[in-house]
Scaffold this active site. Sequence first.
Site, PDB file in Angstrom:
ATOM      1  N   ALA A 217       0.833  -1.198   0.000  1.00  0.00           N
ATOM      2  CA  ALA A 217       0.000   0.000   0.000  1.00  0.00           C
ATOM      3  C   ALA A 217       0.870   1.252   0.000  1.00  0.00           C
ATOM      4  O   ALA A 217       2.055   1.195   0.323  1.00  0.00           O
ATOM      5  CB  ALA A 217      -0.901  -0.015   1.233  1.00  0.00           C
ATOM      6  N   CYS A 218       0.231   2.351  -0.341  1.00  0.00           N
ATOM      7  CA  CYS A 218       0.877   3.655  -0.366  1.00  0.00           C
ATOM      8  C   CYS A 218       1.576   3.908   0.981  1.00  0.00           C
ATOM      9  O   CYS A 218       0.982   3.644   2.010  1.00  0.00           O
ATOM     10  CB  CYS A 218      -0.172   4.721  -0.609  1.00  0.00           C
ATOM     11  SG  CYS A 218       0.432   6.409  -0.609  1.00  0.00           S
ATOM     12  N   PRO A 219       2.785   4.388   1.085  1.00  0.00           N
ATOM     13  CA  PRO A 219       3.637   4.895  -0.005  1.00  0.00           C
ATOM     14  C   PRO A 219       4.658   3.882  -0.522  1.00  0.00           C
ATOM     15  O   PRO A 219       5.594   4.272  -1.194  1.00  0.00           O
ATOM     16  CB  PRO A 219       4.382   6.029   0.698  1.00  0.00           C
ATOM     17  CG  PRO A 219       4.635   5.472   2.068  1.00  0.00           C
ATOM     18  CD  PRO A 219       3.436   4.596   2.379  1.00  0.00           C
ATOM     19  N   MET A 220       4.517   2.590  -0.169  1.00  0.00           N
ATOM     20  CA  MET A 220       5.593   1.649  -0.458  1.00  0.00           C
ATOM     21  C   MET A 220       5.914   1.419  -1.932  1.00  0.00           C
ATOM     22  O   MET A 220       7.080   1.310  -2.284  1.00  0.00           O
ATOM     23  CB  MET A 220       5.314   0.309   0.253  1.00  0.00           C
ATOM     24  CG  MET A 220       5.402   0.416   1.763  1.00  0.00           C
ATOM     25  SD  MET A 220       6.739   1.482   2.313  1.00  0.00           S
ATOM     26  CE  MET A 220       8.142   0.500   1.799  1.00  0.00           C
TER      27      MET A 220
END
Lengths: 159, 75
Positions: B13-16
Amino acid sequence: MAEKKKTNIILFSGDYDKTMAAYIIANGAAAYDHDVTIFHTFWGLNALRKDEKLQPKKSFMEKMFGKMMPRGANNMPLSKMQFLGMGPKMIKSVMKKHNVMPLPDLIDMAKEQDVTLLACTMTMDLLGLKKEELLDDIEYGGVAAYIAEGEDGAINLFI
Amino acid sequence: MDINKTLDAKGLACPMPIVKTKKAIEDIDSGQILEVVATDAGAKSDLTAWCKSSGHELVDMNEDDGVFTFYIKKG
């Protein structure tokens, strides 16, 4: 190479969710190759507290503050739906399900990406927080340190 | 198209996805291609914007059943 852009975030809030937003933006900006600084002041300092119980020398008031404030990012409350502690448990389980990084991991990731974590020394004094209670490898400063970074910041946020 | 490196960012998921893409692109040379596979619905706008701003070229992109594949040429 062109000069790096700067992202500066003032983290005033001591809420788990707002701090998550700050650290997600910080990590994103670091991936954009910005120089990123998070300036922790007032309740935002709690995100930098170690979770172990430390007993540095403190006055009575400082001890009270220390007891009433969360020890570290993982113990911070939510800004909404706290429900006496059920809220954070619920959101952490939902986050796990959606593979969203928990806040302590986001902080580690930010350090890994060379995000500068700055603690406001004036509010540390007010709240009675000592350097040994805060994470290692952080920097200390006041308003001038923030302005120096912020004056040529491409992005400046107050959370 | 020759792919020089592949990054599996599925499930992240964001920010990965963007953080990992940035790390992965540091491992290849200018002109080489990085393939990124992601399932985060925001990845489409995120990676497009990131490429534009960081001087890399998004050569191609496709979506198959919620899985996005991006081909990024390092600038």
